[in-house]
Design an enzyme around this catalytic site. Structure first.
Site, PDB file in Angstrom:
ATOM      1  CE  LYS A 124      -4.409   0.823   0.020  1.00 26.87           C
ATOM      2  NZ  LYS A 124      -5.528  -0.037  -0.384  1.00 26.87           N
ATOM      3  CG  ASP A 164      -7.201   3.100  -1.151  1.00 26.84           C
ATOM      4  OD1 ASP A 164      -7.609   1.941  -1.096  1.00 26.84           O
ATOM      5  OD2 ASP A 164      -7.376   3.907  -0.214  1.00 26.84           O
ATOM      6  N   GLY A 236     -20.426   7.390   1.205  1.00 27.83           N
ATOM      7  CA  GLY A 236     -19.497   7.874   0.192  1.00 27.83           C
ATOM      8  C   GLY A 236     -20.196   8.100  -1.130  1.00 27.83           C
ATOM      9  CG  PHE A 237     -19.901  11.376  -3.364  1.00 28.63           C
ATOM     10  CD1 PHE A 237     -19.113  11.940  -4.346  1.00 28.63           C
ATOM     11  CD2 PHE A 237     -19.915  11.973  -2.112  1.00 28.63           C
ATOM     12  CE1 PHE A 237     -18.346  13.070  -4.093  1.00 28.63           C
ATOM     13  CE2 PHE A 237     -19.149  13.106  -1.846  1.00 28.63           C
ATOM     14  CZ  PHE A 237     -18.359  13.662  -2.849  1.00 28.63           C
ATOM     15  N   GLY A 238     -17.721   8.033  -4.002  1.00 30.47           N
ATOM     16  CA  GLY A 238     -16.543   7.863  -4.855  1.00 30.47           C
ATOM     17  C   GLY A 238     -16.665   6.639  -5.735  1.00 30.47           C
ATOM     18  CG  ASN A 239     -13.826   3.506  -8.227  1.00 25.27           C
ATOM     19  OD1 ASN A 239     -13.500   2.481  -7.647  1.00 25.27           O
ATOM     20  ND2 ASN A 239     -14.089   3.529  -9.517  1.00 25.27           N
ATOM     21  CB  VAL A 240     -15.818   1.924  -3.482  1.00 20.65           C
ATOM     22  CG1 VAL A 240     -16.469   0.722  -2.824  1.00 20.65           C
ATOM     23  CG2 VAL A 240     -14.331   1.675  -3.690  1.00 20.65           C
ATOM     24  CB  ALA A 241     -20.224   4.953  -3.200  1.00 16.76           C
ATOM     25  CD1 TRP A 242     -20.737   5.816 -10.692  1.00 15.16           C
ATOM     26  CD2 TRP A 242     -18.997   4.420 -10.951  1.00 15.16           C
ATOM     27  NE1 TRP A 242     -20.602   5.542 -12.036  1.00 15.16           N
ATOM     28  CE2 TRP A 242     -19.543   4.692 -12.225  1.00 15.16           C
ATOM     29  CE3 TRP A 242     -17.887   3.574 -10.871  1.00 15.16           C
ATOM     30  CZ2 TRP A 242     -19.024   4.142 -13.398  1.00 15.16           C
ATOM     31  CZ3 TRP A 242     -17.366   3.021 -12.030  1.00 15.16           C
ATOM     32  CH2 TRP A 242     -17.930   3.305 -13.273  1.00 15.16           C
TER      33      TRP A 242
END
Ligand code: 2IT
Length: 448
Positions: A124, A164, A236-242
């Site tokens: 990481k 990330d 959230g509203f980033g890549n993962v939530a999308w």
């Protein structure tokens, strides 16, 4: 091995590294019993070796902002464990990044990657650079300055970073451009999450969210339930939530909340395709405000400042944002409002008190991040395979492989996590399965 003793020693050696100690303690609590059935592990000091990263690179990153002012940040790459393959894991750009945070993430990544069935070790990295409010030009200059140091630490068979929090396709593009310029290596495989015209895998952007919903589907199916028609709250509203919103909707669930650092947007009629597309615009703006959704869709998305997604009534809670984002108090509020399932999509999204509370509720379904979100890094692994073969698979092929991997991870959790009363402890299952694979690989390769 006694967890308490190991934790005391580790806390004395790494004072104040709260997230790292929390991640280690959770794994050790799960594996203690199995570990103590293997005296050969104790003799080889597997735990003492496994909890420390192989090495950590720390570097200064200096860049110039749009006003012409000189800025200095810290950059890191934690190469945690390479027993089963090259170091693999994302880069996080966030103002709160510390070595402790990256060590917790690298530690988690090692077990998660072991679960994917693919040969990837754990790593990481990242920086305390804060993308909020930055222009595209500033993001580019920072990424270039960051790669000026990082490029010597990585390589397609050594260490393969990805995105990330705060690092998406745009950042990977700038990073990859600078890597090629510096190294004069034009292979396609040193970063994953690349663009579709330069070695990226189709579905990698969606993969973490899609994989999480495939996993959730298997958890529900095993419990005799169906996700169709259920209400889902996402943070959230980033890549993962999308990605999670797209797949949840596709599977017939209703996404009734998304959230941000500024508050929550309740969406009583369920998220629409237009709203899902708008999440990408919100991410690209670097404003980090979920209120923008309510401003764009008045009456449909209802913003409340200072509240979390967990204040919205739902069947299924999916934390998709940041570590420790769901506290015991939040867990109690969710359960009081009728929630009966929580699949952690963010890394260590739930605080230990929240997990214990969920697990104490009869019939409550809880699954941990390292199993639920492994579809992201698994698809990074599929991107590496395509790069190594100099080919691109189509969406159907990638999706089928992703689904098969998530099914396999679920099976591993069931195998190692089924309790005497027939219930499945997904935390134990994921931790024991990941640990046994890494420990076996370490044992077979000697004391290195
Ligand atoms: O936490 C994670 O698994 C990621 N950020 C993705 C890592 C990767 O190498 O794709």
């Amino acid at each position: 091995m006694k967890v308490e003793t190991i934790m005391q020693q580790l806390a004395a050696k790494h004072p104040g590294e709260a997230e790292y100690l929390q991640a280690v303690e959770e794994v050790l609590n799960s594996i203690e019993e199995v570990y103590n059935q293997h005296p050969e592990f104790e003799k080889a000091k597997i735990i003492e070796r496994m909890v420390e990263p192989d090495r950590i690179f720390t570097f200064r990153v200096t860049w110039v902002d749009d006003k012409g002012e000189v800025q200095t940040n810290l950059g890191y790459r934690v190469q945690f464990n390479s027993a089963i393959g090259p170091y693999k894991g994302g880069l996080r750009f966030h103002k709160a990044v510390t070595p402790s945070m990256l060590k917790f993430l690298g530690f988690e990544q090692t077990f998660k990657n072991a679960l994917t069935t693919l040969p990837m070790g754990g790593g990481k990295g990242g920086s305390d650079f804060d993308p909020v409010g930055k222009s595209d030009a500033e993001i580019m200059r920072f990424c270039q300055a960051f790669m000026l140091e990082l490029w010597r630490c990585i390589g397609p068979d050594q260490d393969i970073p990805a995105g990330d929090v705060g690092v998406g396709g745009r950042e990977i593009g700038f990073l990859n451009g600078m890597y090629q310029k510096l190294s004069r290596q034009y292979h396609t495989g040193v970063l994953t999450g690349k663009g579709m015209t330069w070695g990226g895998s189709i579905l990698r952007p969606e993969a973490t969210g899609f994989g999480a919903l495939y996993f959730t589907h298997h958890v529900l199916e095993t419990a005799g339930k169906d996700i169709k028609g259920k209400t889902v709250a996402l943070s959230g509203f980033g890549n993962v939530a999308w990605g999670a919103a797209i797949k949840a909707k596709e599977l017939g669930a209703k996404v009734v909340a998304i959230s941000g650092p500024d508050g929550v947007c309740a969406i009583p009629d369920g998220i629409t395709d237009e709203m899902i597309d708008y999440m990408l615009v919100m991410r690209a703006s670097n404003r980090n405000k979920v209120q923008d959704m309510a401003d764009k869709f008045p009456g449909k998305a209802i913003f409340t400042a200072g509240k979390k997604a967990w204040s919205v009534k739902c069947d299924i809670a999916l934390p998709c944002a940041f570590q420790n984002e769901l506290s015991e108090e939040d867990a109690r509020e969710l359960v009081a409002n009728g929630t009966w399932c929580c699949c952690e999509v963010s890394n260590m999204g739930c605080q230990p008190g929240a997990i214990h509370f969920f697990q104490s509720q009869p019939g409550f379904l809880f699954a941990p991040g390292k199993a639920v979100n492994a579809g992201g890094v698994a698809t990074s692994g599929l991107e590496m395979t395509q790069n190594a073969e100099h080919i691109s698979w189509d969406a159907k092929e990638v999706d089928e492989r992703l689904h098969a991997i998530m099914r396999s991870i679920h099976e591993q959790c069931v195998k190692f996590g089924t309790q005497a009363d027939g219930t499945i402890d997904y935390v134990k299952g994921a931790n024991i399965a990941g640990f046994m694979k890494v420990a076996t690989a370490m044992m077979e390769q000697g004391l290195i």
